[in-house]
Motif scaffolding. Structure first.
Motif, PDB file in Angstrom:
ATOM      1  N   CYS A 138      38.372  57.410 -51.345  1.00 11.72           N
ATOM      2  CA  CYS A 138      39.825  57.260 -51.349  1.00 11.72           C
ATOM      3  C   CYS A 138      40.469  57.306 -52.729  1.00 11.72           C
ATOM      4  O   CYS A 138      41.691  57.482 -52.823  1.00 11.72           O
ATOM      5  N   ALA A 139      39.688  57.185 -53.795  1.00 14.97           N
ATOM      6  CA  ALA A 139      40.269  57.139 -55.135  1.00 14.97           C
ATOM      7  C   ALA A 139      41.223  58.304 -55.416  1.00 14.97           C
ATOM      8  O   ALA A 139      42.322  58.088 -55.953  1.00 14.97           O
ATOM      9  N   PRO A 140      40.870  59.557 -55.064  1.00 18.51           N
ATOM     10  CA  PRO A 140      41.823  60.649 -55.316  1.00 18.51           C
ATOM     11  C   PRO A 140      43.098  60.528 -54.490  1.00 18.51           C
ATOM     12  O   PRO A 140      44.169  60.967 -54.938  1.00 18.51           O
ATOM     13  N   LEU A 141      43.000  59.936 -53.317  1.00 18.73           N
ATOM     14  CA  LEU A 141      44.196  59.726 -52.494  1.00 18.73           C
ATOM     15  C   LEU A 141      45.091  58.671 -53.129  1.00 18.73           C
ATOM     16  O   LEU A 141      46.320  58.815 -53.172  1.00 18.73           O
ATOM     17  N   ASP A 182      54.136  66.834 -33.246  1.00 18.99           N
ATOM     18  CA  ASP A 182      55.196  66.325 -34.116  1.00 18.99           C
ATOM     19  C   ASP A 182      54.763  65.125 -34.947  1.00 18.99           C
ATOM     20  O   ASP A 182      55.438  64.763 -35.911  1.00 18.99           O
ATOM     21  N   ARG A 183      53.611  64.520 -34.607  1.00 16.37           N
ATOM     22  CA  ARG A 183      53.151  63.337 -35.332  1.00 16.37           C
ATOM     23  C   ARG A 183      52.135  63.680 -36.427  1.00 16.37           C
ATOM     24  O   ARG A 183      51.691  62.794 -37.162  1.00 16.37           O
ATOM     25  N   VAL A 184      51.760  64.959 -36.511  1.00 20.32           N
ATOM     26  CA  VAL A 184      50.666  65.359 -37.401  1.00 20.32           C
ATOM     27  C   VAL A 184      51.188  66.287 -38.497  1.00 20.32           C
ATOM     28  O   VAL A 184      51.697  67.368 -38.218  1.00 20.32           O
ATOM     29  N   GLN A 185      51.024  65.853 -39.746  1.00 20.35           N
ATOM     30  CA  GLN A 185      51.494  66.645 -40.882  1.00 20.35           C
ATOM     31  C   GLN A 185      50.408  67.553 -41.440  1.00 20.35           C
ATOM     32  O   GLN A 185      50.698  68.637 -41.936  1.00 20.35           O
ATOM     33  N   SER A 186      49.150  67.123 -41.383  1.00 18.32           N
ATOM     34  CA  SER A 186      48.036  67.975 -41.783  1.00 18.32           C
ATOM     35  C   SER A 186      46.758  67.432 -41.164  1.00 18.32           C
ATOM     36  O   SER A 186      46.687  66.273 -40.754  1.00 18.32           O
ATOM     37  N   LEU A 187      45.746  68.297 -41.119  1.00 19.57           N
ATOM     38  CA  LEU A 187      44.421  67.924 -40.642  1.00 19.57           C
ATOM     39  C   LEU A 187      43.383  68.245 -41.712  1.00 19.57           C
ATOM     40  O   LEU A 187      43.406  69.334 -42.288  1.00 19.57           O
ATOM     41  N   SER A 188      42.499  67.290 -41.952  1.00 15.86           N
ATOM     42  CA  SER A 188      41.310  67.528 -42.772  1.00 15.86           C
ATOM     43  C   SER A 188      40.120  67.132 -41.911  1.00 15.86           C
ATOM     44  O   SER A 188      39.963  65.952 -41.563  1.00 15.86           O
ATOM     45  N   LEU A 189      39.299  68.099 -41.550  1.00 16.78           N
ATOM     46  CA  LEU A 189      38.217  67.897 -40.596  1.00 16.78           C
ATOM     47  C   LEU A 189      36.875  68.061 -41.288  1.00 16.78           C
ATOM     48  O   LEU A 189      36.575  69.138 -41.817  1.00 16.78           O
ATOM     49  N   ILE A 190      36.089  66.990 -41.303  1.00 13.86           N
ATOM     50  CA  ILE A 190      34.766  66.995 -41.921  1.00 13.86           C
ATOM     51  C   ILE A 190      33.737  67.022 -40.802  1.00 13.86           C
ATOM     52  O   ILE A 190      33.731  66.152 -39.940  1.00 13.86           O
ATOM     53  N   ARG A 240      38.976  67.245 -52.800  1.00 13.16           N
ATOM     54  CA  ARG A 240      39.459  68.460 -52.129  1.00 13.16           C
ATOM     55  C   ARG A 240      40.534  68.124 -51.107  1.00 13.16           C
ATOM     56  O   ARG A 240      41.535  68.846 -50.983  1.00 13.16           O
ATOM     57  N   ILE A 241      40.341  67.054 -50.372  1.00 10.89           N
ATOM     58  CA  ILE A 241      41.318  66.669 -49.353  1.00 10.89           C
ATOM     59  C   ILE A 241      42.622  66.215 -49.988  1.00 10.89           C
ATOM     60  O   ILE A 241      43.711  66.497 -49.464  1.00 10.89           O
ATOM     61  N   ALA A 242      42.549  65.536 -51.123  1.00  9.18           N
ATOM     62  CA  ALA A 242      43.775  65.117 -51.810  1.00  9.18           C
ATOM     63  C   ALA A 242      44.619  66.329 -52.187  1.00  9.18           C
ATOM     64  O   ALA A 242      45.861  66.311 -52.052  1.00  9.18           O
ATOM     65  N   VAL A 243      43.970  67.389 -52.648  1.00 13.42           N
ATOM     66  CA  VAL A 243      44.703  68.615 -52.989  1.00 13.42           C
ATOM     67  C   VAL A 243      45.310  69.235 -51.729  1.00 13.42           C
ATOM     68  O   VAL A 243      46.483  69.650 -51.721  1.00 13.42           O
ATOM     69  N   HIS A 244      44.527  69.290 -50.670  1.00 16.21           N
ATOM     70  CA  HIS A 244      45.025  69.873 -49.406  1.00 16.21           C
ATOM     71  C   HIS A 244      46.242  69.098 -48.906  1.00 16.21           C
ATOM     72  O   HIS A 244      47.244  69.703 -48.511  1.00 16.21           O
TER      73      HIS A 244
END
Length: 293
Positions: A42-45, A132-140, A282-286
């Motif tokens: 979470c540090a980059p977030l 409408d509730r989802v702004q982005s998805l990051s799927l691992i 990577r997710i923080a950038v996305h």
């Protein structure tokens, strides 16, 4: 630690930092509590001004656990393959509604979602039901449909028979899982044992992993519905993943318009520190790019 309610189910969650930045909801893998998303990830977030909210899915952590319910995994698998009527104790859509309950409790209209393995499946289901509730998805470690056709019955039998009596037994289990599903270069017994103890003390419940597998075996095929989404999506997957073949991640990328997939040649179905660090960055950038969009 706070709680939200979806019917008879209480869902535990934690805002990891104070602030009014964009919310990032974190959903862990099968049978795993929210502690899998640690400060290392979470540090980059944090640095980007986002507010991570990690959720204990039902049957994990401090959330409601159905410890007396034993699913018939082979029967559920057979039903998913078109032979029989085996049903899970709950479905992926129920788990998605748990997440919506957290969002409503926190008055969050839209959020970014990070989902690992089954957590990513829950995030996709939520996006299909409530785009409408989802702004982005990051799927691992991504999949967008049932794994019934690739999970052997023997693995399901082991899950149903699994009995973890205490913390020491859970540590042993996780060491075995890391050896089976991770990369040899990442095997650090001391680190794995320490993380297993953290998870156990936060909340590992009898049969929780089996019930999560039941939900994923019975999962609907989301691919057609995903085609109607216009949600910035990043997929991170390992070429060496022995649980979710990378072809399943490629399916998900093909299903979601504009989705980006990155295949790591040195990644299995595991999350050692080196991967958690790279995922977080990577997710923080996305998310930052999606937030600007």
């Amino acid at each position: 630690m706070a709680f939200a309610t979806n019917g008879a189910v209480r869902i535990s969650y934690e805002r990891m930092i104070a602030g009014d930045g964009p919310a990032v909801i974190l959903l862990a893998g099968a049978g795993r509590p929210s502690t899998d998303f640690d400060d290392n990830f979470c540090a980059p977030l944090f640095a980007a001004g986002f507010v991570p909210i990690r959720i204990d899915s039902r049957d994990t952590g401090r959330s409601t656990a159905l410890v007396d319910v034993v699913p018939d995994l082979p029967a559920i698998k057979a039903s998913a393959l078109g032979a029989g009527d085996g049903l899970p104790p709950y479905g992926i859509a129920d788990m998605a509604r748990d997440v919506l309950a957290v969002m409503d409790a926190e008055a969050i209209g839209r959020a970014h979602f990070v989902g690992r393995s089954i957590g990513g499946l829950v995030a996709q289901q939520l996006a299909v039901l409530h785009p409408d509730r989802v702004q982005s998805l990051s799927l691992i470690m991504a999949m967008s449909r049932s794994m019934a056709d690739v999970i052997p019955d023997a693995a399901l039998d082991r899950l149903m028979a699994e009995h973890i009596a205490d913390e020491a037994a859970y540590v042993d289990r996780q060491l075995g899982v890391a050896q089976a599903n991770g990369m040899a270069q990442d095997f650090d017994a001391e680190r794995i044992a320490a993380e297993a103890r953290i998870a156990w003390r936060h909340g590992i419940h009898r049969g929780g992993t089996a019930r999560h597998f039941a939900a994923s075996l019975a999962a609907p095929d989301l691919r057609v519905a995903l085609g109607a989404l216009f949600v910035p999506t990043l997929i991170l997957h390992g070429r060496q993943d022995k649980v979710i073949p990378h072809e399943r991640a490629a399916e998900t990328r093909a299903a979601i318009p504009g989705a980006v997939i990155e295949i790591d040649e040195t990644m299995g179905h595991d999350g050692p520190p080196r991967l958690r660090t790279s995922w977080g960055r990577r997710i923080a950038v996305h998310i930052a790019n999606a937030n600007r969009g």
